[in-house]
Design an enzyme around this catalytic site. Structure first.
Site, PDB file in Angstrom:
ATOM      1  CB  THR A  33      -0.959   0.014   1.216  1.00 35.40           C
ATOM      2  OG1 THR A  33      -0.204  -0.048   2.427  1.00 35.40           O
ATOM      3  CG2 THR A  33      -1.911  -1.160   1.160  1.00 35.40           C
ATOM      4  CE1 TYR A  86       5.792  -4.122   1.047  1.00 35.20           C
ATOM      5  CE2 TYR A  86       4.377  -5.902   0.284  1.00 35.20           C
ATOM      6  CZ  TYR A  86       5.374  -4.965   0.047  1.00 35.20           C
ATOM      7  OH  TYR A  86       5.931  -4.872  -1.204  1.00 35.20           O
ATOM      8  CB  CYS A  87       2.130  -0.009   4.299  1.00 37.35           C
ATOM      9  SG  CYS A  87       2.127   1.672   3.614  1.00 37.35           S
ATOM     10  CG  ASN A  88       6.578   3.261   3.853  1.00 32.63           C
ATOM     11  OD1 ASN A  88       5.389   3.512   3.641  1.00 32.63           O
ATOM     12  ND2 ASN A  88       7.552   3.847   3.168  1.00 32.63           N
TER      13      ASN A  88
END
Length: 265
Positions: free
Chosen positions: A169, A223-225
């Site tokens: 994302t 998942y992402c940051n």
């Protein structure tokens, strides 16, 4: 009530039955106004210190604030563990979605996202101003039965499974620079309608996901940051009926440090 997302009209009819949580800053809650009866839990009070994972925190915990902080903040807001919570912000629900996922991680199962945000609510419904009196509680977190968080090993195994859709994302340029093998890039804003400030109609959401290769019944790894972006996509998928959702918050730097490969565009 089973849907993780509720409408502004539904909330207007059920204000006396739920605890409404406003995750905006205090000055917005007090000065601009809030949904009647809402309590204020500013987003910054329920997030971990910046770069917690990079400092060695458990990647499965991601950017969660920790049990003690969570209990202190929710108790200070007068929230009880059995309350039905409806969270909102004024940013299309992305910050409120993070509150929701955090609540799930700490065992508060009955939590919902307002479809829309404060601006959407205020178009058609009454608002309050000022700081309401709150009676603090002794909030105690529970062991979660619905937490979606998974660890490195679970992700590693999921990447080799044929029935798992891996969704990244982050922004397109971030994805292009490096991503988990086979990951699909999906911006959370693609799922939001600018006029309603909430999720697009279900048919549109399903079409967008299908265009990205994600179909009903799929197992999904997210998942992402940025915790709030992945949280919003998680809520949208739960709303559409996706049940097998994995939520990984470990950084890609941590992923590479373990010798795991990345792909690039």
């Amino acid at each position: 009530m089973t849907d993780i997302v509720v409408s502004t009209d539904w909330l207007a009819d059920h204000l006396d039955e739920v605890r409404v949580v406003d995750v905006r800053d205090g000055w917005e809650f007090d000065g601009i106004g809030h949904i009647p009866g809402a309590v204020n839990v500013p987003f910054d009070t329920i997030r971990a210190a910046e770069h917690a994972v990079e400092r060695g925190a458990d990647p499965a915990e991601g950017m969660l604030p920790g049990v003690e902080t969570w209990e202190e903040v929710l108790g200070g807001a007068g929230i009880e563990p059995d309350d039905t919570l409806v969270a909102y912000d004024d940013t299309h629900g992305v910050f409120a979605a993070r509150f929701l996922v955090t609540a799930l991680a700490y065992g508060h199962a009955d939590v919902h996202l307002l479809n829309g945000d404060f601006s959407a609510w205020s178009r058609d419904h009454e608002v309050e101003r000022g700081t309401p009196e709150v009676e603090p509680t002794e909030y105690v977190a529970r062991e979660s039965e619905t937490s979606p968080f998974v660890d490195f090993e679970t992700v590693e195994a999921a990447l080799t499974a044929d029935d798992v859709a891996v969704i990244d994302t982050r922004e397109p340029d971030e994805w292009a620079a490096g991503h988990l093998p086979g990951a699909i890039q999906l911006d959370w804003r693609e799922l939001v309608d600018d006029d309603s400030r909430g999720l697009k109609p279900d048919a549109e959401l399903e079409s967008i996901l299908a265009d990205h290769g994600v179909t009903p019944g799929a197992r999904v790894l997210l998942y992402c940051n940025t915790a709030r972006r992945i949280s919003h996509t998680y809520v949208a998928l739960r709303h559409l009926g996706y049940e097998d959702l994995m939520f990984y918050e470990g950084s890609l730097a941590e992923w590479e440090a373990r010798g795991a490969p990345l792909e690039s565009a």
